[in-house]
Design an enzyme around this catalytic site. Structure first.
Site, short mmCIF file in Angstrom:
data_model
loop_
_atom_site.label_atom_id
_atom_site.label_comp_id
_atom_site.label_asym_id
_atom_site.label_seq_id
_atom_site.Cartn_x
_atom_site.Cartn_y
_atom_site.Cartn_z
N TRP A 102 -1.10 6.18 -6.38
CA TRP A 102 -0.71 5.77 -5.03
C TRP A 102 -0.81 6.94 -4.07
CZ3 TRP A 102 -1.49 1.02 -4.78
CH2 TRP A 102 -1.10 0.14 -5.79
N ASP A 172 6.82 7.75 0.45
CA ASP A 172 6.52 6.43 -0.11
C ASP A 172 7.59 6.16 -1.16
OD1 ASP A 172 5.63 4.22 -1.46
OD2 ASP A 172 3.61 4.98 -1.85
N LYS A 196 9.01 -4.49 -5.07
CA LYS A 196 9.58 -3.85 -6.25
C LYS A 196 11.10 -3.92 -6.25
CE LYS A 196 5.29 -1.92 -6.72
NZ LYS A 196 4.30 -1.11 -6.03
C1 LIG Z 1 3.20 -0.66 -5.53
C2 LIG Z 1 3.09 0.62 -4.82
C3 LIG Z 1 2.25 0.77 -3.69
C4 LIG Z 1 1.33 -0.33 -3.20
O1 LIG Z 1 2.05 -1.34 -2.62
P1 LIG Z 1 1.32 -2.57 -1.88
O2 LIG Z 1 2.49 -3.23 -1.21
O3 LIG Z 1 0.64 -3.38 -2.91
O4 LIG Z 1 0.38 -2.01 -0.89
C5 LIG Z 1 2.25 1.99 -3.05
N1 LIG Z 1 3.02 3.00 -3.47
C6 LIG Z 1 3.83 2.90 -4.54
C7 LIG Z 1 4.66 4.05 -4.95
C8 LIG Z 1 3.89 1.70 -5.24
O5 LIG Z 1 4.70 1.58 -6.31
#
Ligand SMILES: *Cc1c(COP(=O)(O)O)cnc(C)c1O
Length: 360
Positions: A102, A172, A196
């Protein structure tokens, strides 16, 4: 069929009481005679839902008054582009930590708009550990510093935040937001895809220090400008109303559970149970560096890829779902977000013990 124990990394299990509540309100929300899905986003009912979600986030995360909470479509991935478009506005330089797939995608996207430096990386060992963050390598003139607090695929999680001085820290937090107490004032901006730890897919939460918005690059589309979300209270256009409603229900549930401090204790307990077992096991082994292990995602392997496959199939038959590791890593991964009950982790461990005893 009964509900299964779902260890999916995302979209992930939601608390059962939340699903039941949504079910009970599905066709007639609060006496309105319609579903939230069918309602105008300008209706007083929906505005109340959105404001309650926002206020709950503010309360649960202790969001200071000079930060805005935004709901934005496009997931965390859109934020990989929105962050640089909005924040690269002085030197056009930013520092990034490369700790997983990511982070890599975030770097690739930001590199389209400015000069991006990778100040720490763990790519040499396939992101199985967290690199040392050496302050002397940070660019004091950077417009921001980007970190992925929890690396969903590799199961590493930062315990300590880097000291970036006056440079705004951007995080993030897609896979660990609301899982533990944080000091939001240490950040300039945090973002997280909801699917999540906050709700279903379809929306991302962005929390931004107010002064950082308003200087986006000239060619930034309106829909990608934080300022427009701030000025229009996340309703510059039709927001993903049902996803926001589900987030609101999850946040209500989290408050009922005792908030972030209480869930953090539960998360520590769940992770400890699983890691203690992995450390003792003769068959299973955790793949992340011990000091950097995540409370949310626990990747592990057996002694061979064949046994991994056998385990995943046997676990599924036993009602333990979505334990297959990320397609780039193989092996197994148990994602144990806020909604995973302690007994789910216990069931998993009991099953692993059983599997080990018959597959020695
Ligand atoms: C799942 C995830 C993403 C991507 O998320 P989307 O909503 O599918 O764009 C980005 N960063 C992290 C740390 C993630 O776990």
């Amino acid at each position: 069929m009964e509900r299964v124990y779902n260890f999916s990394a995302g979209p992930s299990a939601l608390p059962e009481p939340v699903m039941k509540k949504a079910q009970s309100e599905m066709t007639n929300y609060d006496g309105t005679g319609m579903s939230v899905m069918e309602m105008s986003h300008r209706s007083k009912e929906f505005i109340a839902i959105k404001e309650t979600a926002e206020n709950s986030l503010r309360e649960l995360l202790g969001v200071p008054d000079n930060y805005k909470i935004l709901f934005i479509q496009g997931g965390a991935t859109l934020q990989f582009g929105m962050v640089p478009l909005n924040l690269l506005n002085k030197t056009n330089q930013a520092d990034y930590t490369l700790t997983g797939l990511w982070a890599k995608k975030a770097i690739k996207e930001a590199s389209r708009y400015g000069k991006i430096s990778v100040v720490a990386s763990s790519e040499d060992k396939n992101f199985s550990y967290l690199p040392l963050l050496d302050k002397t390598k940070f660019n004091p003139k950077a417009d921001y510093f980007h970190i992925t607090t929890n690396n969903t695929i590799y199961g590493t999680q930062f315990r300590n935040l880097p000291d970036t001085g006056k440079v705004p820290l951007v995080a993030d937090m897609s896979s660990d937001i609301l899982s533990k107490k944080i000091d939001l004032s240490r950040f300039g901006l945090i973002f997280a895809g909801a699917q999540k730890n906050i709700g279903p897919a379809g929306v991302a939460v962005v929390i931004i220090r107010e002064d950082l918005a308003g200087n986006a690059m000239d060619f930034t589309p309106s829909m990608l400008n934080y300022k427009n979300y701030i000025e229009h209270f996340s309703m510059f256009n039709t927001p993903p109303t049902y996803s926001i409603y589900m987030c609101k229900l999850v946040l209500d549930w989290l408050k009922d559970e005792g908030g972030v401090e209480a869930i953090e204790q539960k998360n520590i307990e769940k992770a400890k149970l699983l890691y203690d077992f992995l450390d003792e096991s003769a068959l299973f082994e955790g793949t992340a560096a011990t000091a950097d292990r995540s409370l949310m995602n626990v990747p592990f392997v057996t002694t061979s890829a064949e046994t991994d496959d056998l385990f995943i199939r046997a676990a599924t038959s036993a009602g333990l779902y979505n334990l297959k590791g990320h397609r780039t890593l193989g092996g197994m991964r148990a994602s144990i977000y806020n909604a995973t009950p302690v007994e789910g982790v216990q069931k998993l461990i009991d099953f692993m013990k059983h599997f080990e005893s018959v597959n020695k």
